[in-house]
Design a protein around this motif. Structure first.
Motif, PDB file in Angstrom:
ATOM      1  N   SER A 129     116.499 -12.393 -15.391  1.00 52.04           N
ATOM      2  CA  SER A 129     117.722 -12.816 -16.071  1.00 52.04           C
ATOM      3  C   SER A 129     117.895 -14.325 -16.022  1.00 52.04           C
ATOM      4  O   SER A 129     118.277 -14.954 -17.016  1.00 52.04           O
ATOM      5  N   ALA A 130     117.593 -14.917 -14.873  1.00 54.25           N
ATOM      6  CA  ALA A 130     117.773 -16.359 -14.695  1.00 54.25           C
ATOM      7  C   ALA A 130     116.787 -17.168 -15.533  1.00 54.25           C
ATOM      8  O   ALA A 130     117.136 -18.202 -16.098  1.00 54.25           O
ATOM      9  N   LEU A 131     115.541 -16.686 -15.611  1.00 55.02           N
ATOM     10  CA  LEU A 131     114.477 -17.478 -16.237  1.00 55.02           C
ATOM     11  C   LEU A 131     114.115 -17.001 -17.640  1.00 55.02           C
ATOM     12  O   LEU A 131     113.388 -17.701 -18.359  1.00 55.02           O
ATOM     13  N   GLY A 132     114.570 -15.808 -18.033  1.00 54.52           N
ATOM     14  CA  GLY A 132     114.183 -15.280 -19.327  1.00 54.52           C
ATOM     15  C   GLY A 132     112.729 -14.851 -19.371  1.00 54.52           C
ATOM     16  O   GLY A 132     112.066 -14.933 -20.406  1.00 54.52           O
ATOM     17  N   GLY A 133     112.218 -14.380 -18.234  1.00 51.72           N
ATOM     18  CA  GLY A 133     110.810 -14.015 -18.107  1.00 51.72           C
ATOM     19  C   GLY A 133     110.230 -14.724 -16.895  1.00 51.72           C
ATOM     20  O   GLY A 133     110.941 -15.386 -16.136  1.00 51.72           O
ATOM     21  N   LEU A 134     108.932 -14.586 -16.693  1.00 48.10           N
ATOM     22  CA  LEU A 134     108.307 -15.188 -15.511  1.00 48.10           C
ATOM     23  C   LEU A 134     106.860 -15.545 -15.799  1.00 48.10           C
ATOM     24  O   LEU A 134     106.116 -14.746 -16.356  1.00 48.10           O
ATOM     25  N   ASP A 135     106.485 -16.759 -15.410  1.00 45.91           N
ATOM     26  CA  ASP A 135     105.099 -17.213 -15.550  1.00 45.91           C
ATOM     27  C   ASP A 135     104.392 -17.311 -14.198  1.00 45.91           C
ATOM     28  O   ASP A 135     103.214 -16.974 -14.089  1.00 45.91           O
ATOM     29  N   VAL A 136     105.092 -17.801 -13.173  1.00 47.09           N
ATOM     30  CA  VAL A 136     104.487 -18.020 -11.858  1.00 47.09           C
ATOM     31  C   VAL A 136     105.409 -17.475 -10.779  1.00 47.09           C
ATOM     32  O   VAL A 136     106.599 -17.802 -10.744  1.00 47.09           O
ATOM     33  N   LEU A 137     104.851 -16.659  -9.891  1.00 49.77           N
ATOM     34  CA  LEU A 137     105.580 -16.106  -8.751  1.00 49.77           C
ATOM     35  C   LEU A 137     104.916 -16.608  -7.484  1.00 49.77           C
ATOM     36  O   LEU A 137     103.735 -16.340  -7.245  1.00 49.77           O
ATOM     37  N   ILE A 138     105.669 -17.349  -6.664  1.00 51.58           N
ATOM     38  CA  ILE A 138     105.120 -17.913  -5.424  1.00 51.58           C
ATOM     39  C   ILE A 138     105.762 -17.205  -4.238  1.00 51.58           C
ATOM     40  O   ILE A 138     106.956 -17.347  -3.983  1.00 51.58           O
ATOM     41  N   HIS A 139     104.953 -16.436  -3.510  1.00 50.98           N
ATOM     42  CA  HIS A 139     105.421 -15.739  -2.315  1.00 50.98           C
ATOM     43  C   HIS A 139     105.252 -16.670  -1.104  1.00 50.98           C
ATOM     44  O   HIS A 139     104.176 -16.772  -0.513  1.00 50.98           O
ATOM     45  N   ASN A 140     106.343 -17.344  -0.764  1.00 53.13           N
ATOM     46  CA  ASN A 140     106.314 -18.304   0.329  1.00 53.13           C
ATOM     47  C   ASN A 140     107.054 -17.800   1.571  1.00 53.13           C
ATOM     48  O   ASN A 140     106.727 -18.186   2.696  1.00 53.13           O
ATOM     49  N   ALA A 141     108.043 -16.933   1.405  1.00 58.17           N
ATOM     50  CA  ALA A 141     108.824 -16.431   2.538  1.00 58.17           C
ATOM     51  C   ALA A 141     107.902 -15.751   3.550  1.00 58.17           C
ATOM     52  O   ALA A 141     107.017 -14.977   3.175  1.00 58.17           O
ATOM     53  N   SER A 142     108.103 -16.050   4.834  1.00 57.30           N
ATOM     54  CA  SER A 142     107.229 -15.509   5.877  1.00 57.30           C
ATOM     55  C   SER A 142     108.004 -15.230   7.150  1.00 57.30           C
ATOM     56  O   SER A 142     109.067 -15.810   7.386  1.00 57.30           O
ATOM     57  N   SER A 143     107.408 -14.369   7.971  1.00 56.15           N
ATOM     58  CA  SER A 143     107.929 -14.086   9.307  1.00 56.15           C
ATOM     59  C   SER A 143     106.828 -14.312  10.326  1.00 56.15           C
ATOM     60  O   SER A 143     105.676 -13.915  10.098  1.00 56.15           O
ATOM     61  N   LEU A 144     107.171 -14.938  11.452  1.00 55.03           N
ATOM     62  CA  LEU A 144     106.201 -15.161  12.517  1.00 55.03           C
ATOM     63  C   LEU A 144     105.920 -13.891  13.313  1.00 55.03           C
ATOM     64  O   LEU A 144     104.901 -13.781  13.979  1.00 55.03           O
ATOM     65  N   GLY A 145     106.834 -12.930  13.258  1.00 57.60           N
ATOM     66  CA  GLY A 145     106.765 -11.803  14.174  1.00 57.60           C
ATOM     67  C   GLY A 145     107.587 -12.136  15.406  1.00 57.60           C
ATOM     68  O   GLY A 145     108.681 -12.701  15.284  1.00 57.60           O
ATOM     69  N   PRO A 146     107.094 -11.852  16.609  1.00 60.86           N
ATOM     70  CA  PRO A 146     107.883 -12.141  17.810  1.00 60.86           C
ATOM     71  C   PRO A 146     107.991 -13.634  18.082  1.00 60.86           C
ATOM     72  O   PRO A 146     107.032 -14.381  17.897  1.00 60.86           O
ATOM     73  N   VAL A 147     109.162 -14.078  18.477  1.00 60.36           N
ATOM     74  CA  VAL A 147     109.394 -15.470  18.880  1.00 60.36           C
ATOM     75  C   VAL A 147     110.124 -15.446  20.223  1.00 60.36           C
ATOM     76  O   VAL A 147     111.184 -14.826  20.329  1.00 60.36           O
ATOM     77  N   PRO A 148     109.589 -16.095  21.275  1.00 63.27           N
ATOM     78  CA  PRO A 148     108.330 -16.843  21.308  1.00 63.27           C
ATOM     79  C   PRO A 148     107.116 -15.960  20.954  1.00 63.27           C
ATOM     80  O   PRO A 148     107.159 -14.746  21.126  1.00 63.27           O
ATOM     81  N   LEU A 149     106.055 -16.620  20.487  1.00 65.80           N
ATOM     82  CA  LEU A 149     104.836 -15.902  20.150  1.00 65.80           C
ATOM     83  C   LEU A 149     104.324 -15.142  21.368  1.00 65.80           C
ATOM     84  O   LEU A 149     104.486 -15.588  22.505  1.00 65.80           O
ATOM     85  N   ALA A 150     103.699 -13.996  21.120  1.00 61.30           N
ATOM     86  CA  ALA A 150     103.288 -13.135  22.225  1.00 61.30           C
ATOM     87  C   ALA A 150     101.936 -12.506  21.934  1.00 61.30           C
ATOM     88  O   ALA A 150     101.562 -12.322  20.768  1.00 61.30           O
ATOM     89  N   PRO A 151     101.178 -12.153  22.994  1.00 59.72           N
ATOM     90  CA  PRO A 151      99.940 -11.395  22.780  1.00 59.72           C
ATOM     91  C   PRO A 151     100.252 -10.077  22.077  1.00 59.72           C
ATOM     92  O   PRO A 151     101.358  -9.542  22.196  1.00 59.72           O
ATOM     93  N   LEU A 152      99.276  -9.534  21.383  1.00 53.67           N
ATOM     94  CA  LEU A 152      99.500  -8.278  20.679  1.00 53.67           C
ATOM     95  C   LEU A 152      99.955  -7.169  21.617  1.00 53.67           C
ATOM     96  O   LEU A 152     100.811  -6.352  21.262  1.00 53.67           O
ATOM     97  N   ALA A 153      99.397  -7.136  22.820  1.00 53.45           N
ATOM     98  CA  ALA A 153      99.760  -6.080  23.769  1.00 53.45           C
ATOM     99  C   ALA A 153     101.222  -6.154  24.184  1.00 53.45           C
ATOM    100  O   ALA A 153     101.810  -5.149  24.602  1.00 53.45           O
ATOM    101  N   ASP A 154     101.823  -7.344  24.064  1.00 58.19           N
ATOM    102  CA  ASP A 154     103.222  -7.528  24.424  1.00 58.19           C
ATOM    103  C   ASP A 154     104.136  -7.583  23.198  1.00 58.19           C
ATOM    104  O   ASP A 154     105.333  -7.849  23.325  1.00 58.19           O
ATOM    105  N   THR A 155     103.578  -7.354  22.022  1.00 58.08           N
ATOM    106  CA  THR A 155     104.357  -7.396  20.788  1.00 58.08           C
ATOM    107  C   THR A 155     105.005  -6.040  20.538  1.00 58.08           C
ATOM    108  O   THR A 155     104.327  -5.012  20.528  1.00 58.08           O
ATOM    109  N   GLU A 156     106.307  -6.059  20.352  1.00 53.17           N
ATOM    110  CA  GLU A 156     107.007  -4.810  20.053  1.00 53.17           C
ATOM    111  C   GLU A 156     106.587  -4.302  18.670  1.00 53.17           C
ATOM    112  O   GLU A 156     106.343  -5.081  17.746  1.00 53.17           O
ATOM    113  N   CYS A 157     106.515  -2.989  18.535  1.00 52.94           N
ATOM    114  CA  CYS A 157     106.134  -2.393  17.252  1.00 52.94           C
ATOM    115  C   CYS A 157     107.055  -2.868  16.136  1.00 52.94           C
ATOM    116  O   CYS A 157     106.605  -3.128  15.017  1.00 52.94           O
ATOM    117  N   GLU A 158     108.339  -2.994  16.450  1.00 56.74           N
ATOM    118  CA  GLU A 158     109.304  -3.426  15.446  1.00 56.74           C
ATOM    119  C   GLU A 158     109.033  -4.849  14.970  1.00 56.74           C
ATOM    120  O   GLU A 158     109.212  -5.161  13.793  1.00 56.74           O
TER     121      GLU A 158
END
Length: 233
Positions: free
Chosen positions: A75-104
Motif C-alpha cells: 500500500s505504501a509503495l504501490g508494489g515492491l522492487d527490492v526487499l531487504i531483510h536486515n532485522a536480526s536477533s543475536l539469540g541469548p544476551v550475553p552470548l552463551a555456548p550452545l549448551a547453555d542456550t535456552e531453547c526459547e
C-alpha cells in the motif's frame, strides 16, 4: 543516470544500525522507501525526519503480523522492487555456548533471522514477480554474517540462523531466477552498531566499519543488479 530513483524498497529493522543507514541513503538517492521496525516512537521519528518514507510498526519474527506487514508495504509503495531483510536477533544476551542456550532463545534467533524473512518473502513474492513481469528489478537481499561461515564460540544461535539464511538465499535464487526474481545474501562486515555493542561491549568502535559505509557498499551492489550486471550470490 540515477538507477535507484523511484525504486520501491522495503527495509526491515530500519531504525537502527545498517537498516537506518540504508533507509537514509536510499531516500537520499531518490528511492521510494518503506521501513519496518518494532519501536513505534522511533518509527514515527524517522518517518518525520525523512519525508516521503513510510514507517511501519511491526515484528517480522511474529507470524501473525506477516500478511499485515506485506499489505502495508504494498500500500505504501504501490508494489515492491527490492526487499531487504536486515532485522536480526543475536539469540541469548550475553552470548552463551550452545549448551547453555535456552531453547526459547535459539527459537527466537531462528524466528527473527530465518523464519521471519521466509514468511515475509513469501507474502511479498507476488509483488516481486509482478515487478519482474513489468521489466523492473525484483530482488530480495538477506543480510547475513561471517558467523554463518566461521564457527565462533558463543555465537551459536546467531551463526546457525545466519547460515540457514545464507543457504536459503542460494536455493531461492536458483528457484526464482527463471521468474525474474533474484535472491542474494550479503555480509556487510563487522559494524559499529547497537547490536554489535550488545554482543561485544568491550569492542573498540574505531576498529569497526561505519554502518553508512556498509550501506553504500550494499547499495552499489543493488545498483549493479538494477543495471542488469551479473552478480554472484
Amino acid at each position: 543516470m540515477n538507477t535507484l530513483k523511484n525504486l520501491r524498497v522495503a527495509v526491515t529493522g530500519g531504525t537502527s544500525g545498517l537498516g537506518l543507514a540504508l533507509v537514509e541513503a536510499l531516500h537520499k538517492q531518490g528511492a521510494k522507501v518503506a521501513f519496518i521496525a518494532r519501536d513505534a516512537r522511533r518509527v514515527g521519528a524517522l518517518a518525520s525526519r525523512l519525508p516521503g518514507t513510510h514507517g511501519i510498526v511491526g515484528d517480522v519474527s511474529w507470524k501473525l503480523t506477516t500478511h499485515a506487514l506485506a499489505i502495508q508495504v504494498n500500500s505504501a509503495l504501490g508494489g515492491l522492487d527490492v526487499l531487504i531483510h536486515n532485522a536480526s536477533s543475536l539469540g541469548p544476551v550475553p552470548l552463551a555456548p550452545l549448551a547453555d542456550t535456552e531453547c526459547e532463545d535459539f527459537e527466537a534467533a531462528l524466528a527473527a533471522n530465518v523464519v521471519g524473512p521466509f514468511r515475509l518473502t513469501k507474502a511479498l513474492l507476488g509483488s516481486l514477480a509482478s515487478s519482474a513481469r513489468e521489466g523492473r528489478t525484483a530482488l530480495v537481499v538477506n543480510i547475513t554474517s561471517d558467523a554463518a561461515v566461521s564457527a565462533y564460540p558463543n555465537w551459536g544461535a546467531y551463526g546457525a540462523s545466519k547460515a540457514a539464511l545464507a543457504h536459503m538465499s542460494r536455493i531461492w535464487d536458483e528457484e526464482l531466477r527463471e521468474h525474474g526474481v533474484r535472491v542474494i545474501a550479503h555480509d556487510p562486515g563487522d559494524m559499529d552498531t547497537p547490536m554489535h555493542a550488545l554482543a561485544l561491549p568491550d569492542a573498540d568502535p574505531a576498529t569497526l566499519k561505519r554502518p553508512a559505509m556498509s550501506a553504500e557498499e550494499l547499495i552499489e551492489r543493488i545498483r549493479h543488479i538494477v543495471a542488469k550486471e551479473e552478480v554472484t550470490v
